[in-house]
Write a protein that holds these residues in place. Structure first.
Motif, mmCIF file in Angstrom:
data_model
loop_
_atom_site.group_PDB
_atom_site.id
_atom_site.type_symbol
_atom_site.label_atom_id
_atom_site.label_comp_id
_atom_site.label_asym_id
_atom_site.label_seq_id
_atom_site.Cartn_x
_atom_site.Cartn_y
_atom_site.Cartn_z
ATOM 1 N N VAL A 160 0.841 -1.202 0.000
ATOM 2 C CA VAL A 160 0.000 0.000 0.000
ATOM 3 C C VAL A 160 0.874 1.249 0.000
ATOM 4 O O VAL A 160 0.644 2.182 -0.778
ATOM 5 N N THR A 216 -0.732 2.250 8.210
ATOM 6 C CA THR A 216 -0.817 0.859 7.757
ATOM 7 C C THR A 216 -0.357 -0.108 8.847
ATOM 8 O O THR A 216 -0.144 -1.289 8.573
ATOM 9 N N THR A 237 -6.724 4.812 9.163
ATOM 10 C CA THR A 237 -6.018 3.594 9.567
ATOM 11 C C THR A 237 -6.643 2.438 8.802
ATOM 12 O O THR A 237 -7.864 2.383 8.638
ATOM 13 N N ILE A 238 -5.801 1.521 8.287
ATOM 14 C CA ILE A 238 -6.385 0.470 7.438
ATOM 15 C C ILE A 238 -6.230 -0.966 7.937
ATOM 16 O O ILE A 238 -6.934 -1.834 7.444
ATOM 17 N N PRO A 239 -5.324 -1.265 8.928
ATOM 18 C CA PRO A 239 -5.221 -2.685 9.284
ATOM 19 C C PRO A 239 -6.474 -3.268 9.936
ATOM 20 O O PRO A 239 -6.810 -4.420 9.722
#
Ligand SMILES: NC(=O)c1ccc[n+]([C@@H]2O[C@H](COP(=O)([O-])OP(=O)(O)OC[C@H]3O[C@@H](n4cnc5c(N)ncnc54)[C@H](OP(=O)(O)O)[C@@H]3O)[C@@H](O)[C@H]2O)c1
Length: 315
Positions: A160, A216, A237-239
């Motif tokens: 990403v 990430t 935030t993506i996790p």
């Protein structure tokens, strides 16, 4: 056709090679002969965890994992007007949902794919799908990042992060990117203006006024990201969607928009990515290639969390 199925979540040995019938397409789908596919952390998380597997596949077993694909259209549904048999296309298919991409042929909604530019390979295309889409959807659709913005990208050397850096630079932002020291040169060559080694440097001493942060990493990185962001800034935030109440309150007290974003299949966004790739503005860094027979090795490799750019699997 050759495919890899999963009957229950667990170790890589649960990925089983089988022969199954080719999928039948609906009137809005295209049948793609897979040439290359890519995997993301979601692949090993869903493979390993029953809750994650049920989230995407409900009770359907066996499941066929995989969402990122590049290949050639061999059949089109009667309502499909944008593509024809023989077109090379790429995209992220049915996410969140049943991707069914670990297979020689994939039924893909026509609205989830874009024409592959002829100047990029199927390997470069297959990787610029889920990871490139979440980068686009966070920076552009959610963040509205613009010229002169200060953007902090955690994990700038990963799948990403390396697309997000290039997109943020294209948007005119000043980009600060984190990775360990061994990936410093890669991160800088990828366009980052300032590199921060998260293993030896304190990000809080380096940036406290970011307009936009792409996290990430999650965990205590969310709190650090709040400290790195200016009042009124945006953090995505993506996790995981599990943001602690403490972090939610801390962000609120600083007037920061903190949220989790889940990537979604979108042919419209894929078209933007295709156009940037065609112009040489967005490039895939493919650091390792696996064969379809090596899918278990590909999962184990990605699971280590040390990938530079992307890995690709050729059928
Ligand atoms: N919400 C969504 O829709 C969505 C979409 C895509 C991805 N994700 C999630 O986003 C995360 C990243 O995905 P990815 O595909 O980019 O993973 P990835 O390619 O596996 O990321 C690997 C990179 O992360 C770097 N890294 C590891 N720990 C770090 C840390 N503490 N600080 C800075 N960099 C660090 C590593 O660099 P070093 O070796 O130098 O440490 C490595 O280059 C995963 O959790 C994934 O599930 C979510």
């Amino acid at each position: 056709m050759k495919a890899i199925i999963l009957n229950e979540a667990g170790c890589v040995e649960n990925l089983k090679y089988v022969d199954i019938p080719k999928p039948k397409i609906t009137s809005d789908e295209v049948l793609v002969k897979t040439i290359s596919l890519s995997i993301n952390p979601v692949d090993y998380k869903v493979r390993a965890n029953t809750g994650s597997l049920n989230w995407l596949f409900k009770n359907e077993r066996p499941a066929v994992l995989g969402w990122d694909l590049s290949g050639t259209i061999v059949e089109i549904g009667e309502n499909v007007t944008d593509f024809k048999v023989g077109d090379a296309v790429f995209g992220m298919v049915n996410f969140p949902g049943k991707g069914n991409v670990y297979a020689e042929f994939v039924a893909a909604p026509a609205t989830h794919v874009a024409l592959k530019p002829s100047n990029i390979s199927h390997q470069e295309a297959a990787t610029a799908t889920l990871a490139a889409l979440i980068a686009w959807q966070t920076l552009v659709n959610k963040g509205n990042v613009k010229k002169g913005d200060k953007v902090l990208i955690h994990g700038a050397s990963g799948g990403v992060g390396h697309y997000a850096t290039q997109i943020a630079k294209y948007l005119g932002a000043y980009v600060i990117g984190t990775s360990s020291a061994k990936n410093r040169e890669f991160v800088l060559q990828n366009g980052t203006d300032k590199h921060v080694d998260y293993t030896t440097e304190n990000i809080l001493e380096i940036v406290s006024d970011a307009d936009f942060v792409l996290d990430t990493i999650a965990g205590d990185n969310i709190s650090k990201s709040i400290d790195s962001t200016k009042t009124g800034g945006i953090i995505v935030t993506i996790p995981s969607g599990n943001i602690s109440n403490a972090d939610i309150n801390k962000a609120k007290s600083k007037g920061i928009d903190l949220s989790f974003l889940l990537v979604e299949s979108s042919g419209v966004d894929m078209l933007k990515i295709a156009q940037l790739m065609e112009r040489g503005i967005l490039k895939s860094h493919v650091s390792k290639t696996f064969s379809f027979d090596e899918m278990k090795d590909a999962h184990l490799y990605l699971e280590k969390g040390r990938t530079i750019g992307k890995i690709v699997i050729n059928i």
